[in-house]
Enzyme design. Sequence first.
Site, PDB file in Angstrom:
ATOM      1  N   ASN A 171      -3.283   4.231  -0.137  1.00 48.12           N
ATOM      2  CA  ASN A 171      -3.863   3.655  -1.344  1.00 48.12           C
ATOM      3  C   ASN A 171      -4.288   4.738  -2.334  1.00 48.12           C
ATOM      4  OD1 ASN A 171      -3.627   0.884  -0.838  1.00 48.12           O
ATOM      5  ND2 ASN A 171      -5.536   0.799   0.323  1.00 48.12           N
ATOM      6  N   ASP A 204      -0.432  -2.669  -0.737  1.00 44.34           N
ATOM      7  CA  ASP A 204      -0.175  -4.095  -0.499  1.00 44.34           C
ATOM      8  C   ASP A 204       1.231  -4.305   0.074  1.00 44.34           C
ATOM      9  OD1 ASP A 204      -2.667  -4.624  -1.470  1.00 44.34           O
ATOM     10  OD2 ASP A 204      -1.983  -5.444  -3.391  1.00 44.34           O
ATOM     11  N   HIS A 206      -2.782   0.875  -4.976  1.00 45.01           N
ATOM     12  CA  HIS A 206      -2.959  -0.329  -4.156  1.00 45.01           C
ATOM     13  C   HIS A 206      -1.723  -1.214  -4.127  1.00 45.01           C
ATOM     14  CE1 HIS A 206      -7.216   0.058  -3.039  1.00 45.01           C
ATOM     15  NE2 HIS A 206      -7.356   0.665  -4.199  1.00 45.01           N
ATOM     16  N   GLU A 221      -6.469  -3.021   7.002  1.00 47.50           N
ATOM     17  CA  GLU A 221      -5.200  -2.656   7.631  1.00 47.50           C
ATOM     18  C   GLU A 221      -5.165  -3.006   9.113  1.00 47.50           C
ATOM     19  OE1 GLU A 221      -7.755   1.127   7.737  1.00 47.50           O
ATOM     20  OE2 GLU A 221      -7.523  -0.679   6.521  1.00 47.50           O
ATOM     21  N   ASP A 236      -3.905  -1.125  14.069  1.00 44.79           N
ATOM     22  CA  ASP A 236      -4.460  -0.496  12.872  1.00 44.79           C
ATOM     23  C   ASP A 236      -3.441   0.508  12.323  1.00 44.79           C
ATOM     24  OD1 ASP A 236      -7.289   0.134  11.380  1.00 44.79           O
ATOM     25  OD2 ASP A 236      -6.100   1.960  11.611  1.00 44.79           O
TER      26      ASP A 236
END
Length: 317
Positions: free
Chosen positions: A191, A200, A196, A226, A183
């Site tokens: 974000n 990404d 975003h 994630e 994680d």
Amino acid sequence: MTIASIGTPPLSVSDYIFRKIVTEMEDGIIALDEQGIIRYCNPSIEGLFLHAPERLIGRPLEVILPPRYRKNHHHHLSDFASGPTDARYMGSRSSFIVGYRADGTEVNLGATILRMRTENGMIFVAVLRDLTERHGYQHELERLANTDPLSGLNNRRAFTNLAAPEIARCRDIHAPVSIVLFDVDHFKAINDQYGHDVGDTVICEFADVLKSVTQADDLLARWGGEEFILLMPETGLVRSGAIAEMVRRSIQVLEFGQPNGLRLHLTLSAGVICSNDADETLDNMIRRSDHALYAAKEGGRNRVTLAGPREALAALA
């Protein structure tokens, strides 16, 4: 009513139509005798196999089968000859037969195979259709259904489908199986702060790091958001824990988000489990890895937490 041509016997209307269909249809047609020798080919066979039809007459069917399938062909033909039905179709959504072309390439085929008894013995007629494009399209659909569109890794669905038989294989040979759940720490803040698009980019770059540590038999997937999951067959807790720690240290020193002009420094948390229990299910293994990941986060993040046999934990320490 009959139709006649100069120098040929008269044909009935039904014979004429039949010959017209067989000669001009796009599907290839091959007739075989009981020994598997080709006795007839229509012109479309050349488009399928790149052999002129007349060059196939009198040759065994094996000439248009890939070498790896030739050994068992007569067995399959014999089974069909003695079976209860006079027709068989092969070429469904998930199956097809493979033909071998004159240039050494292969073609995926659907086949309707008919069995007919004649005064000269059993005759088999195969009507063949090229399914290469169709199966290629279906394969692409299946690939898209099993792939995370952002990272290019397996998605959760694909991981679940692929992991279960791999775990069963390890059980059969009494080998351990390890799972690591990764994680990215504080990913929501990335974000929120950078947008975003940057998030990404981080996901894709993180996926590339994970790909670099996997081996051929490992199974890697984006588990969601994630989170990423890695299954390592025939791998004990010591080795899987060491790999997770190697990934953690690599992430700590790398810079992320560079395509967006940023140089972000990230950390990750990981939960590692190992299973030797023949009765433990995949769901339970994932649940344990999730608990180990939670412990890593509760312990301050940027760490790897292991859950497994005590002797393995002692060896790692």
